[in-house]
Design a protein around this motif. Structure first.
Motif, PDB file in Angstrom:
ATOM      1  N   GLU A 376       0.829  -1.211   0.000  1.00  0.00           N
ATOM      2  CA  GLU A 376       0.000   0.000   0.000  1.00  0.00           C
ATOM      3  C   GLU A 376       0.862   1.258   0.000  1.00  0.00           C
ATOM      4  N   ALA A 377       2.009   1.202   0.695  1.00  0.00           N
ATOM      5  CA  ALA A 377       2.879   2.376   0.760  1.00  0.00           C
ATOM      6  C   ALA A 377       3.488   2.709  -0.586  1.00  0.00           C
ATOM      7  N   MET A 378       3.568   1.730  -1.504  1.00  0.00           N
ATOM      8  CA  MET A 378       4.170   1.971  -2.819  1.00  0.00           C
ATOM      9  C   MET A 378       3.148   2.262  -3.903  1.00  0.00           C
ATOM     10  N   HIS A 379       1.859   2.387  -3.505  1.00  0.00           N
ATOM     11  CA  HIS A 379       0.839   2.734  -4.501  1.00  0.00           C
ATOM     12  C   HIS A 379       1.114   4.100  -5.109  1.00  0.00           C
ATOM     13  N   GLY A 380       1.651   5.006  -4.307  1.00  0.00           N
ATOM     14  CA  GLY A 380       1.870   6.373  -4.790  1.00  0.00           C
ATOM     15  C   GLY A 380       3.174   6.572  -5.521  1.00  0.00           C
ATOM     16  N   VAL A 381       3.970   5.525  -5.668  1.00  0.00           N
ATOM     17  CA  VAL A 381       5.251   5.644  -6.371  1.00  0.00           C
ATOM     18  C   VAL A 381       4.989   5.493  -7.870  1.00  0.00           C
ATOM     19  N   VAL A 382       5.323   6.530  -8.636  1.00  0.00           N
ATOM     20  CA  VAL A 382       4.964   6.548 -10.061  1.00  0.00           C
ATOM     21  C   VAL A 382       6.092   6.042 -10.945  1.00  0.00           C
ATOM     22  N   ASP A 383       7.325   5.992 -10.446  1.00  0.00           N
ATOM     23  CA  ASP A 383       8.409   5.504 -11.294  1.00  0.00           C
ATOM     24  C   ASP A 383       8.510   3.985 -11.188  1.00  0.00           C
ATOM     25  N   ASN A 384       9.538   3.434 -11.725  1.00  0.00           N
ATOM     26  CA  ASN A 384       9.696   1.976 -11.763  1.00  0.00           C
ATOM     27  C   ASN A 384      10.500   1.443 -10.587  1.00  0.00           C
ATOM     28  N   GLY A 408       8.442   2.910  -0.617  1.00  0.00           N
ATOM     29  CA  GLY A 408       7.203   3.670  -0.736  1.00  0.00           C
ATOM     30  C   GLY A 408       7.326   5.096  -0.244  1.00  0.00           C
ATOM     31  N   VAL A 409       6.202   5.625   0.232  1.00  0.00           N
ATOM     32  CA  VAL A 409       6.147   7.035   0.645  1.00  0.00           C
ATOM     33  C   VAL A 409       6.834   7.275   1.983  1.00  0.00           C
ATOM     34  N   GLY A 410       7.129   6.216   2.732  1.00  0.00           N
ATOM     35  CA  GLY A 410       7.838   6.370   3.994  1.00  0.00           C
ATOM     36  C   GLY A 410       6.922   6.739   5.150  1.00  0.00           C
ATOM     37  N   ILE A 411       7.538   7.007   6.301  1.00  0.00           N
ATOM     38  CA  ILE A 411       6.803   7.321   7.529  1.00  0.00           C
ATOM     39  C   ILE A 411       7.291   8.661   8.051  1.00  0.00           C
ATOM     40  N   ASN A 412       6.349   9.518   8.436  1.00  0.00           N
ATOM     41  CA  ASN A 412       6.731  10.788   9.044  1.00  0.00           C
ATOM     42  C   ASN A 412       7.439  10.557  10.371  1.00  0.00           C
ATOM     43  N   GLU A 413       8.415  11.392  10.642  1.00  0.00           N
ATOM     44  CA  GLU A 413       9.172  11.266  11.887  1.00  0.00           C
ATOM     45  C   GLU A 413       8.261  11.356  13.108  1.00  0.00           C
ATOM     46  N   ALA A 414       7.228  12.194  13.035  1.00  0.00           N
ATOM     47  CA  ALA A 414       6.326  12.376  14.177  1.00  0.00           C
ATOM     48  C   ALA A 414       5.440  11.164  14.410  1.00  0.00           C
ATOM     49  N   ASP A 415       5.226  10.349  13.349  1.00  0.00           N
ATOM     50  CA  ASP A 415       4.350   9.177  13.484  1.00  0.00           C
ATOM     51  C   ASP A 415       5.079   7.954  14.032  1.00  0.00           C
TER      52      ASP A 415
END
Length: 481
Positions: A376-384, A408-415
């Motif tokens: 799910e975290a890599m759904h927003g990755v548009v490149d290959n 993927g999009v990673g995790i915010n430091e605060a989270d």
């Protein structure tokens, strides 16, 4: 505490008349007796109707009357004998007054303490060594529904239908040895409603050291026990529900994976029929098609078996199992979902045997959750550059680990500090229970689950568990799966 009380009118008149009669007898008598000692009756009578201050004033008044009477009376005998009798009388009155005041203060203190027990909401009562109730406060009336008149004199455990966690004989033995006992009782109110109470028993002894009575304090914990039971049931239901929710997210992947062997079997069956229709029949090619049907059927059975083991409601089963085998099963279950999302899967597993003791299905559930989150975290990755890496090994402390790394999009430091808390989520939808339950499973196995940011992007989730048995710590070279 000195509770000020004044004698009523009749008591005052009675004491006054008695004091005047003693004064008259002491004044007019010529007998060589200490008539003034009779004033102690007036002092004792005042204690019954008055306060300590009243007793003190009455005692002083009686001594004054005795002195006045002695001054008005002509001594019949030697003057020294009259003085001695008067001193004895006054000392007697003074001593009785002091003792009466002390007794009255003790009684008032006990009465005040009893009034405090009436104010407390806790159930407080006492019973003798045969179990009969001696005292019963308002808290006990409110808790059990029996008023004081109905409780006094009854055997407390019979009255309340007490169910003991341990035998009563053991409780009594503990009381005699340590003078106290704490525990829980199950009891019933006057209306038959069950109650669970925490109980504190304290043994009281007389001046000779013999057991005389037991002080008992009860607190109603019926609702707390009910809520704890409900919470435990809810936790159990949430664990199973999370297992179903995780598989719900994989429904499309499972359906796709099942369609592949079924479609292959249909194709092979059609081919086998065509080869058999040839003249002469192509038996070798037909046999090859049928063999492919068997292989695809076995593959479908494996998928169904893996899904069934994850969704069935079964108790936790502990046993020794190989980490790499368990990880490969999860990879096989999620491979089609990984492929459908255009993700490159890398499998970096420890080369030698690595065994863990615990519930295999629960640990696999955690790993599935980690992989699903990574997808799910890599759904927003548009490149290959969608890369999912699954790694196993042993850390520097000798613990086995299963790690899922994504880009993927990673995790915010605060989270990061809150990821594994219940109902905390970074997603727009969901119950936010998955990672919290994963942490519970990890801790139940004596391990932990951690998350950190991946470089240059993405996240890393690592499940660490104690090793049952492992050989060399070498790792297999990375390769594409």
């Amino acid at each position: 505490m000195n509770v000020l009380r004044f004698p009523n009118g009749r008591a005052m008149i009675a004491m006054s008349i008695l004091a005047l009669l003693i004064f008259f007898a002491d004044t007019v008598t010529v007998l060589d007796i200490a008539v003034a000692t009779l004033y102690v009756l007036v002092v004792l009578l005042s204690a019954r109707f008055g306060s300590t201050r009243t007793v003190m004033l009455v005692g002083a008044g009686c001594i004054a009357l005795a002195v006045i009477s002695w001054g008005l009376t002509r001594p019949a005998g030697p003057i020294l004998e009259g003085i001695v009798n008067e001193v004895i009388s006054n000392l007697t009155i003074a001593l009785v007054t002091v003792l009466t005041i002390r007794s009255l203060r003790t009684e008032q203190r006990h009465r005040y303490q009893a009034s405090l027990l009436e104010l407390t909401r806790d159930a407080f009562f006492t019973w003798d060594m045969s179990g009969k109730v001696l005292y019963w406060n308002r808290g006990a009336e409110a808790l059990y529904g029996f008023d004081r008149a109905a409780a006094i004199g009854k055997v407390v455990h019979t009255l309340l239908n007490t169910q003991f966690v341990v035998p009563l004989e053991q409780i009594v033995d503990r009381l005699h040895q340590h003078d106290s006992w704490e525990g829980q009782f199950a009891r019933r109110r006057a209306d038959g409603a069950p109650r669970i109470v925490t109980c504190r028993l304290t043994l009281q002894r007389d001046a000779a050291g013999r057991a005389s009575m037991v002080l008992e304090t009860n607190n109603d914990i019926t609702e707390r026990v009910r809520l704890e039971d409900a919470l435990e049931q809810a936790r159990s239901d949430l664990v199973r529900m999370n297992r179903v929710l995780v598989l719900g997210e994989l429904t499309a992947s499972i359906a796709h994976k099942m369609k592949q062997p079924i479609a292959a079997m249909m194709t092979s069956a059609t081919a086998a029929l065509n080869w058999l229709d040839h003249d002469p029949p192509a038996m070798r090619k037909a046999a090859q098609a049928i063999a492919r049907i068997v292989d695809d059927g076995n593959h479908a059975v494996e998928v169904i078996a893996r899904v069934r083991s994850l969704v069935k409601k079964a108790p936790t089963r502990a046993g020794r199992w190989d980490v790499n085998e368990a990880v490969d099963e999860v990879i096989a279950l999620t491979r089609s979902d990984v492929a459908r999302n255009g993700i490159q899967l890398r499998r970096e597993l420890k080369q030698s045997s690595l065994s863990i003791s615990g519930d295999r299905v629960q640990v696999q559930q955690v790993l599935i959750n980690m992989i699903v989150n990574a997808i799910e975290a890599m759904h927003g990755v548009v490149d290959n550059h969608r890369i999912l890496t699954v790694t196993t090994g042993v850390d520097g402390h000798g613990y086995a680990f299963m790690q899922v790394r994504d880009t993927g999009v990673g995790i915010n430091e605060a989270d990061l500090p809150h990821l594994f808390e219940s109902f905390y989520t970074t997603k727009a939808e969901g119950m936010a229970m998955g990672l919290a339950i994963c942490r519970s499973i990890a801790e139940a196995h004596g391990g932990r689950i951690d998350a950190e940011q991946n470089q240059p992007r993405g996240a890393v989730f690592r499940l660490t568990l104690p090793v049952e048995r492992h050989e060399s710590s070498g790792a297999a070279p990375a390769h594409m799966a």
